[in-house]
Design an enzyme around this catalytic site. Structure first.
Site, PDB file in Angstrom:
ATOM      1  N   THR A  88       0.809  -1.222   0.000  1.00  0.00           N
ATOM      2  CA  THR A  88       0.000   0.000   0.000  1.00  0.00           C
ATOM      3  C   THR A  88       0.835   1.261   0.000  1.00  0.00           C
ATOM      4  O   THR A  88       0.482   2.240  -0.658  1.00  0.00           O
ATOM      5  CB  THR A  88      -0.928   0.022   1.241  1.00  0.00           C
ATOM      6  OG1 THR A  88      -1.705  -1.168   1.270  1.00  0.00           O
ATOM      7  CG2 THR A  88      -1.862   1.229   1.198  1.00  0.00           C
ATOM      8  N   LYS A  89       1.956   1.248   0.723  1.00  0.00           N
ATOM      9  CA  LYS A  89       2.673   2.498   0.964  1.00  0.00           C
ATOM     10  C   LYS A  89       4.138   2.392   0.550  1.00  0.00           C
ATOM     11  O   LYS A  89       4.700   1.309   0.482  1.00  0.00           O
ATOM     12  CB  LYS A  89       2.598   2.862   2.455  1.00  0.00           C
ATOM     13  CG  LYS A  89       1.199   3.159   2.943  1.00  0.00           C
ATOM     14  CD  LYS A  89       1.108   3.154   4.448  1.00  0.00           C
ATOM     15  CE  LYS A  89       1.280   1.765   5.009  1.00  0.00           C
ATOM     16  NZ  LYS A  89       1.053   1.677   6.451  1.00  0.00           N
ATOM     17  N   VAL A  91       7.929   4.333   1.526  1.00  0.00           N
ATOM     18  CA  VAL A  91       8.571   5.144   2.560  1.00  0.00           C
ATOM     19  C   VAL A  91       9.909   5.647   2.029  1.00  0.00           C
ATOM     20  O   VAL A  91      10.738   4.862   1.556  1.00  0.00           O
ATOM     21  CB  VAL A  91       8.790   4.339   3.858  1.00  0.00           C
ATOM     22  CG1 VAL A  91       9.403   5.233   4.933  1.00  0.00           C
ATOM     23  CG2 VAL A  91       7.479   3.746   4.348  1.00  0.00           C
ATOM     24  N   LYS A 107       5.980   8.944   4.298  1.00  0.00           N
ATOM     25  CA  LYS A 107       5.163   7.796   3.901  1.00  0.00           C
ATOM     26  C   LYS A 107       3.998   8.281   3.047  1.00  0.00           C
ATOM     27  O   LYS A 107       3.280   9.206   3.422  1.00  0.00           O
ATOM     28  CB  LYS A 107       4.654   7.063   5.144  1.00  0.00           C
ATOM     29  CG  LYS A 107       3.954   5.745   4.858  1.00  0.00           C
ATOM     30  CD  LYS A 107       3.481   5.086   6.152  1.00  0.00           C
ATOM     31  CE  LYS A 107       4.627   4.576   7.004  1.00  0.00           C
ATOM     32  NZ  LYS A 107       4.140   3.741   8.141  1.00  0.00           N
ATOM     33  N   ASP A 219      -1.358  -7.448  10.800  1.00  0.00           N
ATOM     34  CA  ASP A 219      -0.226  -7.826   9.950  1.00  0.00           C
ATOM     35  C   ASP A 219       1.041  -7.764  10.786  1.00  0.00           C
ATOM     36  O   ASP A 219       1.870  -6.874  10.632  1.00  0.00           O
ATOM     37  CB  ASP A 219      -0.143  -6.910   8.729  1.00  0.00           C
ATOM     38  CG  ASP A 219       0.929  -7.367   7.732  1.00  0.00           C
ATOM     39  OD1 ASP A 219       1.334  -8.539   7.809  1.00  0.00           O
ATOM     40  OD2 ASP A 219       1.354  -6.551   6.893  1.00  0.00           O
TER      41      ASP A 219
END
Length: 418
Positions: A88-89, A91, A107, A219
């Site tokens: 999803t992300k 960094v 992020k 998670d």
């Protein structure tokens, strides 16, 4: 970042304003999202609204901790480099311009990540899919503004580029940490590994008793944690649950893992303690099993084995686990872990203030130094005992360096030079 502006508001209000920006009539017009994607977006919006309401009802507003970092502070940032990316992300590491000049983690939504690309394949609407992924950033930002613990990375600020597609250009500005390298940790001294496990237990105790109730990390993986100045911190809070699983009978409360399944009690329509127990077993299988027992002092090993068995069988909750770790820490700091046996110290001559020339060091494992044998000891007697057990050791040097346990133990250098 031209056209960007910083919105500094309490978490719940910021959340609602951004959600409205995503759905309000003033949002940038474009191809309408298909019905399935609209339903997904509406579901995420409702989840965030419920979280905001829970925070307003149960969490006191955090005390001001200085000026928040915003979009303007990112202008002129240098040293941009990739730290990592997930489904999803993404960094990035950055160094803010003076006068701040601090290193931070940035992020944002990972446009090429599996969440966005899978959504685009399904719905064919890139803008809506980025907004859907951005809700995870908003959730994490809201939680970071509401939870305060040394084991949670700090949120320094956020940047919402309102000139771009609403909610698609949200960047959170966080404390920068170093990703965990489990292979590297396995080669570090036991004392360091024990501290990492203790940091984790203290975090899980907080999550089990947080202002929002019991929080579980859905998670739970080592990659969700970083090291910041020697402290273990969780850095991903987008995939968490603040709700205990609903149930009608005990059969609804199965806690399943690849190697074990546990049956918990259904109490008042909720699976009692399931969030806390999920966190603890994941800590056991990802951290305790590998970091806790190996090369531990012999007298502490039975207690550590009890901790492993109790967390592996879910006989301990967060409270009991923390008390067990605190007992180990007390025994270690006080020197009570040392075995009672004849002292070898009388076999050595103490030379104070003596500085030797170049010493030909030997290596031992595990060691605080890659070039020699540097171990932590409680006192000179333990150092003499260690040196006598190493065939190569001819002398030891007690350094002024202290380990994380404050006053003791000290770091001691063992050499094969007389």
């Amino acid at each position: 970042m031209p056209g960007a502006r910083l919105v500094v508001l309490p978490a719940a209000l910021l959340l609602l304003l951004v959600a409205l920006a995503c759905w309000g009539p003033w949002r940038r017009r474009g191809p309408e999202a298909p019905p399935g994607l609209r339903r997904d977006l509406e579901r995420r919006r409702r989840d965030l609204s419920r979280l905001a309401a829970a925070i307003q009802a149960r969490v006191s507003p955090p005390a001001a901790a200085g000026r928040a970092i915003g979009c303007a502070d990112l202008d002129g940032a240098t040293g941009l480099s990739l730290v990592g990316c997930g489904i999803t992300k993404v960094v990035l590491r950055a160094v803010l311009p003076p006068p701040g000049g601090r290193e931070v983690a940035l992020k944002s939504v990972h446009g090429s990540g599996r969440d966005v690309t899978g959504c685009v394949r399904r719905y064919g609407h890139p803008g809506g899919c980025r907004r859907l992924a951005a809700y995870k950033l908003l959730k994490e930002m809201t939680l970071l503004q509401s939870l305060e613990h040394p084991g949670i990375v700090k949120l320094y600020g956020q940047c919402h580029d309102s000139s771009a597609n609403p909610a698609a250009k949200i960047t959170t500005i966080l404390e920068l940490g170093r990703p965990l390298e489990m292979i590297e940790l396995l080669q570090t001294p036991w004392e360091k590994r024990f501290k990492i496990c203790l940091d984790l237990v203290e975090l899980l105790y907080y999550l089990a008793n947080s202002p929002l109730g019991s929080i579980t990390l859905l998670d739970f993986q080592p990659r969700q944690f970083v090291m910041v100045n020697g402290v273990l911190k969780v850095t991903d809070l987008d995939d968490v649950s603040t709700e205990e699983l609903s149930c009608q009978t005990d059969k609804d409360c199965l806690l399943e893992f690849p190697t074990k399944t546990f049956s918990l009690k259904c109490m008042h329509g909720k699976c009692e303690g399931i969030n806390e127990q999920r966190n603890l077993f994941n800590a056991y299988r990802y951290f305790f099993t590998y970091l806790l027992p190996h090369t531990a002092p012999i007298t502490l090993q039975p207690i550590l084995k009890d901790i492993l068995n109790a967390t592996g069988d879910l006989r301990y909750g967060a409270n009991e686990t923390l008390r067990a770790f605190q007992k180990v820490l007390h025994l270690y700091k006080s020197g009570l872990y040392l075995q009672k046996k004849p002292s070898h110290l009388k076999e050595y001559i103490a030379l104070r203030g003596f500085h030797s020339g170049t010493a030909e060091d030997y290596k031992c494992w595990p060691s605080y130094s890659h070039t020699g044998c540097m171990l932590s000891v409680h006192n000179a007697e333990e150092a003499a005992d260690v040196c006598s057990s190493h065939p190569q050791c001819q002398r030891f040097i007690i350094t002024p360096q202290k380990t994380w346990t404050a006053q003791i133990p000290t770091q001691t250098k063992f050499t094969n030079a007389l």
